[in-house]
Write a protein that holds these residues in place. Structure first.
Motif, PDB file in Angstrom:
ATOM      1  N   ASN A  94       0.815  -1.218   0.000  1.00  0.00           N
ATOM      2  CA  ASN A  94       0.000   0.000   0.000  1.00  0.00           C
ATOM      3  C   ASN A  94       0.847   1.266   0.000  1.00  0.00           C
ATOM      4  N   SER A  95       2.152   1.122  -0.043  1.00  0.00           N
ATOM      5  CA  SER A  95       3.044   2.279   0.012  1.00  0.00           C
ATOM      6  C   SER A  95       3.152   2.947  -1.359  1.00  0.00           C
ATOM      7  N   GLY A  96       3.270   4.255  -1.337  1.00  0.00           N
ATOM      8  CA  GLY A  96       3.525   5.019  -2.556  1.00  0.00           C
ATOM      9  C   GLY A  96       5.008   5.242  -2.783  1.00  0.00           C
ATOM     10  N   SER A  97       5.829   4.788  -1.847  1.00  0.00           N
ATOM     11  CA  SER A  97       7.288   4.955  -1.944  1.00  0.00           C
ATOM     12  C   SER A  97       7.866   3.870  -2.835  1.00  0.00           C
ATOM     13  N   THR A  98       8.668   4.279  -3.808  1.00  0.00           N
ATOM     14  CA  THR A  98       9.191   3.310  -4.763  1.00  0.00           C
ATOM     15  C   THR A  98      10.713   3.354  -4.874  1.00  0.00           C
ATOM     16  N   ILE A  99      11.256   2.199  -5.239  1.00  0.00           N
ATOM     17  CA  ILE A  99      12.678   2.060  -5.520  1.00  0.00           C
ATOM     18  C   ILE A  99      12.784   1.622  -6.975  1.00  0.00           C
ATOM     19  N   THR A 100      13.559   2.352  -7.767  1.00  0.00           N
ATOM     20  CA  THR A 100      13.702   2.040  -9.184  1.00  0.00           C
ATOM     21  C   THR A 100      15.173   1.829  -9.519  1.00  0.00           C
ATOM     22  N   VAL A 101      15.457   0.740 -10.186  1.00  0.00           N
ATOM     23  CA  VAL A 101      16.807   0.463 -10.682  1.00  0.00           C
ATOM     24  C   VAL A 101      16.754   0.508 -12.197  1.00  0.00           C
ATOM     25  N   LYS A 102      17.540   1.396 -12.771  1.00  0.00           N
ATOM     26  CA  LYS A 102      17.669   1.433 -14.231  1.00  0.00           C
ATOM     27  C   LYS A 102      18.884   2.257 -14.601  1.00  0.00           C
ATOM     28  N   SER A 103      19.198   2.276 -15.861  1.00  0.00           N
ATOM     29  CA  SER A 103      20.351   3.021 -16.340  1.00  0.00           C
ATOM     30  C   SER A 103      19.941   4.476 -16.590  1.00  0.00           C
ATOM     31  N   TYR A 104      20.564   5.373 -15.844  1.00  0.00           N
ATOM     32  CA  TYR A 104      20.326   6.819 -16.012  1.00  0.00           C
ATOM     33  C   TYR A 104      21.584   7.434 -16.610  1.00  0.00           C
ATOM     34  N   ARG A 105      21.422   8.489 -17.376  1.00  0.00           N
ATOM     35  CA  ARG A 105      22.562   9.189 -17.972  1.00  0.00           C
ATOM     36  C   ARG A 105      23.379   9.946 -16.928  1.00  0.00           C
ATOM     37  N   ASN A 106      22.768  10.246 -15.789  1.00  0.00           N
ATOM     38  CA  ASN A 106      23.418  11.028 -14.738  1.00  0.00           C
ATOM     39  C   ASN A 106      24.651  10.311 -14.194  1.00  0.00           C
ATOM     40  N   THR A 107      25.485  11.049 -13.463  1.00  0.00           N
ATOM     41  CA  THR A 107      26.721  10.481 -12.922  1.00  0.00           C
ATOM     42  C   THR A 107      26.554   9.918 -11.510  1.00  0.00           C
TER      43      THR A 107
END
Length: 179
Positions: A86-99
Motif C-alpha cells: 500500500n506504500s507510494g514509496s518506490t525504488i527504481t533500478v535502471k540506467s540513467y545518464r546522470n553520474t
C-alpha cells in the motif's frame, strides 16, 4: 507595610519567577538543541518507520537491496524499513545518464522515491553486491533525514562503496538524535 509596598514586592517575586522559568527554558532548549556533530538535511520522512512498495529485480540486485533494509533495521536506531503493497514509496533500478549512483527524492511526509543508477554502479563496482547495498543504505539514510558529511559514515560521499555497507555509529547517533 503599605499595600503599595506589598504589591511591588509581589510583582518583583512574579518577575523573578518568570525570569527563572525563562532561563530554565533557555537552558533546556540549549541542552536539547542539535548536537554540533549532527548532520541532518531535514528533507527525509517524518517518522523512521518507512514502508516501501515491494521491488522485484533479479537476485543480483534483489539480495543486496534487501540487505540494505536489514542493515538499517539491525541498528540501535528507530529505523524500521519494510515492504508494503500500500506504500507510494518506490525504488527504481535502471540506467540513467546522470553520474550519480543513487538519488533520493521526498514526495511527501511518508513518501519517497529512490533511484539506483545501474549504469554507474555496474561501471564502478569492484564488489557489486556490496556496492549496491552501500548505495541503497546511503539513500535510505537521506530518507532518515541524514545529510552528506565528511566523517566515517555511510553518508560520506567519498566512502569506499565496495566495503562500507552498513550505517556507521555516527549515522545511528544522528538518526537517534533526530527521531
Amino acid at each position: 507595610m503599605a499595600l503599595s509596598d506589598l504589591r511591588a514586592r509581589n510583582a518583583k517575586r512574579k518577575a523573578s519567577r518568570l525570569l527563572a522559568a525563562t532561563l530554565a527554558g533557555i537552558v533546556c532548549v540549549s541542552i536539547s538543541a542539535t548536537p554540533a556533530s549532527a548532520h541532518w538535511n531535514g528533507t527525509g520522512q517524518l517518522i523512521a518507520r518507512i514502508g516501501l512498495y515491494p521491488y522485484n529485480y533479479n537476485d543480483t540486485w534483489q539480495k543486496p537491496m534487501n540487505k540494505a533494509l536489514a542493515n538499517w533495521n539491525a541498528t540501535s536506531s528507530p529505523a524500521d524499513i519494510y515492504k508494503n503493497r500500500n506504500s507510494g514509496s518506490t525504488i527504481t533500478v535502471k540506467s540513467y545518464r546522470n553520474t550519480w549512483y543513487g538519488h533520493y527524492t521526498r514526495c511527501g511526509d511518508s513518501c519517497l522515491y529512490i533511484k539506483l543508477n545501474s549504469r554507474t554502479i555496474n561501471r564502478d563496482a569492484s564488489n557489486f553486491s556490496n556496492y549496491v547495498t552501500g548505495v541503497f543504505v546511503h539513500e535510505l539514510g537521506h530518507a532518515l533525514n541524514l545529510a552528506h558529511n565528511s566523517t566515517t559514515s555511510i553518508m560520506n560521499h567519498s566512502r569506499n562503496r565496495d566495503t562500507m555497507t552498513k550505517p556507521q555509529s555516527h549515522d545511528v547517533s544522528d538518526v537517534n538524535a533526530y527521531y
